[in-house]
Design a protein around this motif. Structure first.
Motif, PDB file in Angstrom:
ATOM      1  N   ASP A   8       0.830  -1.189   0.000  1.00 46.17           N
ATOM      2  CA  ASP A   8       0.000   0.000   0.000  1.00 46.17           C
ATOM      3  C   ASP A   8       0.873   1.250   0.000  1.00 46.17           C
ATOM      4  OD1 ASP A   8      -2.387   1.272   2.459  1.00 46.17           O
ATOM      5  OD2 ASP A   8      -1.649   2.081   0.568  1.00 46.17           O
ATOM      6  N   GLY A  20       0.291   4.457   0.373  1.00 46.32           N
ATOM      7  CA  GLY A  20       0.085   5.410   1.457  1.00 46.32           C
ATOM      8  C   GLY A  20       0.785   4.955   2.722  1.00 46.32           C
ATOM      9  N   ARG A  21       0.575   3.689   3.054  1.00 42.88           N
ATOM     10  CA  ARG A  21       1.203   3.150   4.250  1.00 42.88           C
ATOM     11  C   ARG A  21       2.721   3.140   4.121  1.00 42.88           C
ATOM     12  NH1 ARG A  21       1.281   0.736   8.708  1.00 42.88           N
ATOM     13  NH2 ARG A  21       1.716  -1.446   9.037  1.00 42.88           N
ATOM     14  N   LEU A  68       4.606   5.257   2.431  1.00 42.30           N
ATOM     15  CA  LEU A  68       5.112   6.607   2.666  1.00 42.30           C
ATOM     16  C   LEU A  68       5.014   6.987   4.136  1.00 42.30           C
ATOM     17  CD1 LEU A  68       3.697   8.454  -0.437  1.00 42.30           C
ATOM     18  CD2 LEU A  68       6.056   7.931   0.070  1.00 42.30           C
ATOM     19  N   ALA A  69       3.919   6.565   4.766  1.00 45.73           N
ATOM     20  CA  ALA A  69       3.774   6.876   6.195  1.00 45.73           C
ATOM     21  C   ALA A  69       4.908   6.252   6.983  1.00 45.73           C
ATOM     22  CB  ALA A  69       2.424   6.357   6.692  1.00 45.73           C
ATOM     23  N   PHE A  73       8.126   8.343   6.140  1.00 43.29           N
ATOM     24  CA  PHE A  73       8.199   9.761   6.472  1.00 43.29           C
ATOM     25  C   PHE A  73       7.470  10.154   7.741  1.00 43.29           C
ATOM     26  CE2 PHE A  73      10.523  11.028   2.898  1.00 43.29           C
ATOM     27  CZ  PHE A  73      10.087  10.313   1.808  1.00 43.29           C
TER      28      PHE A  73
END
Lengths: 359, 305, 384
Positions: free
Chosen positions: A40, A42-43, A45-46, A49
């Protein structure tokens, strides 16, 4: 056709915005890579960052990792601005760790327990001297024999690593340690005082920031700093002005070696508290990257150190939280750096649509 | 006596990848570009070469693949550094970092894989000469090619027009530009050619020397090669000398250990690096020599017009 | 456009990129609670116990075909055995310094109930984290420090080395063996000694030469070291390093060698005599079982051939029958618990007696090995 046209003067706005553009581009590429790997985005990148800053302990770890990077990179900035290409900071870090650790080990084995206010500065001073001594070899060979500092400092890194091995496997080995390569754990009086309870963060970060401020003053407000910079930018002009190239060389390398040694001593008196074969995980080389990403400026270096620490930690988290391969971190760091450098072009150049001018 | 012959042989083999990469970097630097990305380029080429050798069973294709991969990554580096004028040192480091991660990432499926057997190489007749035979004539063709390459590069740089242009651009790019030479394209050509040579070095490591793939295979040899070009004061034959010196002392320290010499192995392991420093200090004593040989525009960006 | 408007444009571009980044990161943040929210809904039918979270910390890459690879095989065997009763995670290439503490702490904080750290250098970091997470069980390989919730495990590699030595003693023609060694720690010294003792048990004239590469993993350097040993007359090599380079160099030179840590028989069919393998799965399965049924306690487990953790695998066909028989004989003795590799009379290579006649070494003797046995040439680096 796109053309690059030099700006009359560097663009202030771009100087602030270009790193952000690079960051966004890297994030986009990273997201694409995550998606291609079936994770995923989004996950992903989370984790890279956001997670590294999630909570007090996480932030403390980032700052802990950034501390030596800041310290070393500040010294390197002085060197690079003076056109002295010290690539061997890693070796100076190791010698600083050995020297500072040696002081701590001696205090411990002799049973001397000094008040913290005395012991800790002794250890750190040892580190500074150790780093300076190692850098002095490079300086001497360049000064007397014209030997390239790139080569000498780099070769000395490998020599330093073997020296650490020799000492830790041999004379300095903990006799109660089952012949394993590590020294005794240092006496608590030599540990760097903690800054935040419940975390590993120690006063080193405060020290690093003080050094950053001092560096700013040195480079931009003192005559010596000015001499160094002119020597780096226009060596001929510096010669005409009577600035001694040799003095600049020694100043740059002593500062750089001393700071790298300080970082090494902080590592062993801080999180490690003993000497092992694994004192530095390439800190000296990562610091070179930090130095350039931070544009050789103290403020930039502090920010770049934090950013790179976040990425390194993010890479670890990516493995444990997402099962991402470790190799990915290197890819991201390289990409980020490349994009940062590419976007930096926008500071000095404008992109223009140009038509062929008929001859 | 036989041991010395074998040591000489081992020196030649061990120095070859360093020499190849060093020669490639020399071409870069003669044109004025300092490529700190050698390590990353060698790694990417090593996995490319290994993959090619694994899939096709051909050494030649493996070297070609390595050269191609090295050349491509070097071209990317060249584009950034020559056209976008990014800082050469930082860009090179970034390329090294990227190359390490990328090769590790791509090579995951090749770890533990084995290449097809290759028969040992021997120069017929000459290999049977006592002492000289095992020392000099039982090597993989690439070892001999490397020496030939060094000679070819000497000829190219100092006897050919193209080489003269290259050197001129490395010394005074503005003047060369004023004379009408396409500075940036020549620099790019040098960077790509250099990258291709580094690529061949990387492929040699993974396909002939080790031969296997695992991440980080190159283990710092790219950095050593960089150091060697400085050591060689940018003269091709000296690159060979430096490479063999380094490779030779490395093998010597292993031989000394095996013979039971009573010095700690870690101290012996320092020998190749210390030897390089000492010889460099001796060679560099004459600053005029360095000034003559170091390309004046090394590391500096060039802006046409 | 005037310069002022351009500056405005850039100003807004900057703010937009900042906002975009924040939004992207914000999106990611929202993803986090979803998986946990989904779980209760899915398990509405029959309450299944949450899987036991098991984590591994590796010092090298799982693809190294050596040390870490063997541990990862153990982890995979765990998954096969326990299915969805456990959930495993691993972090590879964790440097053994200050970073390790952070990784271990993070794994503990993420809910892993049993964490395995597979290298000596993780000992101090793990000890520090174990103090903060009393309800997590910590398992450390090849170390010596413990805590109420941290215990240690190890393997008897020296048994493998001894068996390899038996084969080597039979196969050598030059009576010189070679060993490519990583670092002078007791484990490696035990292996060098066991290799020599095994060879001497069938061929008393055997000598061993050692070259230290000061790394666990650097294939070209391992090749160089192997070549150097061969140049010096060794014709059967063993190693303590993690790649197939030594085997391949042996093959190139027409000599013999062994696989180490994993089955390397496919790599060099002519040179490969056997592989010294380690199978961590019996121990890993036991450790997880201990946690599941609450019988976990601090202890030190050192398993070897007897428990199926170590063995000499894939002995080559061309090895003569009498050598294979001798290996089997020793193996049976190890399995029965009657054969101990380090049994007196044992002299070191300076002539000093280290074990009296008939005395079998105990664990603490083995832990402190800091010498070469008679027959091994040279002195240990930074020698004791």
């Amino acid at each position: 056709m796109l053309r690059l046209e030099a700006r009359p003067q560097p663009s202030q706005a771009m100087a602030l915005v270009s790193p952000l553009i690079a960051l966004v581009l890297t994030a986009l590429m990273a997201a694409a890579l995550f998606a291609a790997l079936g994770k995923d985005p989004g996950r992903g990148l989370a984790v890279f960052f956001f997670e590294p800053l999630n909570g007090m302990r996480a932030v403390s770890e980032v700052l802990l990792k950034a501390t030596p990077l800041i310290t070393i990179a500040l010294g390197l900035a002085v060197c690079y601005r003076s056109n002295v290409w010290n690539i061997g900071a890693e070796g100076q870090v190791l010698l600083g760790a050995l020297a500072g650790g040696g002081v701590a080990l001696w205090l411990t084995t002799q049973g001397i327990v000094l008040p913290k206010a005395v012991a800790v500065p002794l250890v750190l001073a040892g580190g500074v001297l150790g780093g300076m001594a190692w850098a002095a070899i490079t300086a001497l060979l360049r000064d007397r024999f014209n030997a390239s500092e790139i080569l000498v400092s780099l070769m000395l890194v490998y020599v330093a690593q073997q020296l650490v091995n020799f000492l830790v496997f041999g004379p300095w080995k903990d006799p109660a340690g089952f012949n394993f390569p590590q020294t005794k754990t240092f006496d608590a009086s030599t540990w760097l005082p903690p800054l935040l309870s419940n975390t590993r963060l120690h006063v080193g970060i405060a020290l690093a920031l003080v050094v950053a401020a001092a560096m700013w003053v040195f480079m931009f407000r003192t005559y010596r700093g000015y001499q160094l910079q002119v020597g780096g930018l226009a060596p001929a002009a510096a010669r005409y002005a009577g600035f001694s190239a040799s003095a600049s060389l020694w100043t740059a390398l002593m500062i750089s070696g001393g700071l790298a040694g300080l970082a090494g001593a902080m590592e062993v008196a801080g999180p490690l508290r003993q000497l092992t074969p694994h004192i530095s995980t390439g800190l000296g080389f990562t610091a070179i990257i930090v130095c350039f990403v931070g544009r050789l400026h103290p403020l930039g270096i502090v920010l770049a150190s934090v950013l790179l620490s976040m990425m390194l930690i993010g890479g670890e988290l990516g493995q444990s939280r997402l099962g991402l391969p470790n190799a990915l971190t290197g890819v991201f760091q390289g990409l980020l750096l490349i994009l940062l450098l590419a976007c930096d072009t926008l500071i000095h150049y404008r992109v223009r649509l140009a038509r062929r001018i008929p001859a | 006596m036989n041991e010395i012959a074998l040591l000489v042989a081992a020196t030649l083999a061990s120095g070859t990848p360093l020499a190849l990469a060093g020669l490639g970097l020399l071409l870069n630097e003669k044109a004025g570009v300092l490529n700190l990305g050698a390590e990353g380029i060698m790694l990417v080429a090593a996995i490319a070469g290994f993959a090619a050798a694994f899939t096709t069973g051909s050494d030649t294709l493996a070297f070609a693949a390595g050269a191609l991969a090295g050349g491509l990554l070097a071209a990317a580096f060249g584009g950034l550094v020559i056209w976008l004028n990014t800082n050469q040192y930082a860009t090179g480091l970034a390329v090294s970092l990227f190359g390490y991660g990328f090769s590790a990432f791509v090579g995951v499926g090749y770890v533990g894989k084995k290449l097809a057997e290759s028969s040992p190489f021997e120069v017929p007749l000459l290999a049977d000469i006592p002492f000289l035979g095992p020392a000099l004539f039982k090597h993989h063709p690439m070892v001999y090619l490397t020496i030939a390459l060094a000679l070819a590069i000497v000829w190219f740089l100092y006897r050919s027009r193209a080489g003269l242009v290259l050197r001129a651009i490395g010394e005074a790019p503005e003047s060369a530009h004023a004379l009408g030479y396409r500075v940036r394209w020549v620099r790019l050509a040098a960077v790509v050619a250099g990258g291709a040579l580094c690529g061949v070095a990387g492929a040699f490591l993974s396909v002939v020397y080790a031969p296997l793939w695992v991440e980080g295979l190159v283990a710092g040899r790219g950095w050593i090669a960089l150091a060697l070009t400085t050591f060689a004061t940018w003269r091709p034959l000296r690159v060979l000398l430096g490479a063999y010196l380094f490779g030779g002392v490395t093998m010597l320290q292993f031989a000394l250990q095996g013979a039971g010499v009573n010095v700690a192995s870690q101290l012996l392991a320092m020998l190749p690096y210390l030897a390089t420093i000492v010889v460099l200090a001796l060679i560099s004593r004459n600053p005029a020599w360095i000034r003559i040989n170091m390309p004046a525009s090394l590391g500096k960006p060039f802006h046409p017009g | 456009m005037t310069d002022l408007s351009k500056r405005r444009l850039l100003h807004w571009a900057g703010i937009t990129t900042l906002a975009a980044t924040a939004a992207l990161v914000g999106c990611g943040k929202k993803e986090e609670p979803k998986p946990t929210a989904a779980a209760p809904a899915a398990s509405a039918a029959a309450p299944k116990p949450a899987p036991l979270k098991v984590a591994f910390v590796y010092v090298g890459p799982v693809g190294d075909a050596g040390w870490t690879f063997a541990h990862d095989q153990g982890r995979k065997a765990l998954e096969a055995e326990y299915g969805d009763r456990i959930a495993t995670t691993f972090v590879e290439k964790v440097p053994e310094g200050a970073d390790a503490e952070r990784v271990i702490r993070d794994l503990a904080a993420q809910g892993n109930k049993i964490i395995f750290a597979t290298s000596f250098g993780f000992m101090e970091p793990m000890l520090k984290v174990a103090a903060e997470f009393p309800d997590v069980k910590f398992e450390h390989a090849t170390g010596y420090k413990t805590a109420p919730n941290m215990r240690i495990y190890d393997a008897k590699f020296y048994e493998d080395a001894y068996l390899a030595g038996v084969l080597a003693g039979k196969m050598t023609k030059s009576n010189t063996l070679g060993f490519v060694a990583s670092f002078p720690i007791p484990e490696v010294l035990r292996n060098i000694n066991a290799y020599t003792l095994g060879a001497q048990s069938v061929n008393p004239k055997v000598k061993t030469r050692v070259v230290w590469v000061n790394t666990w993993f650097d294939p070209p350097k391992e090749s160089d070291a192997a070549q150097s040993l061969i140049n010096g007359g060794a014709d059967v090599l063993l190693q303590n390093t993690d790649s197939t380079a030594v085997l391949q160099t042996a093959e190139k030179n027409g000599k013999y060698a062994f696989g180490w840590d994993s089955d390397m028989s496919a790599v060099a069919p002519k040179a490969h005599l056997a592989s010294c393998v380690v199978d961590w799965s019996p121990y890993y399965k036991k450790a997880v079982k201990d946690v599941m049924d609450g019988s976990w306690k601090t202890e030190r487990t050192v398993w070897g051939v007897k428990e199926g953790q170590n063995s000499l695998a894939k002995i080559a066909d061309f090895v003569p029958e009498d050598a294979k028989k001798k290996v089997d004989e020793v193996k049976d003795g190890m399995k029965a618990g009657s054969f101990e590799v380090f049994t007196g009379p044992l002299l070191d290579n300076t002539g000093k007696e280290r074990l009296a006649k008939g005395v079998q070494a105990d664990q603490s003797w083995k832990d402190k090995v800091d010498f070469y046995v008679k027959g091994v040439e040279g002195k240990i680096p930074s020698g004791n």
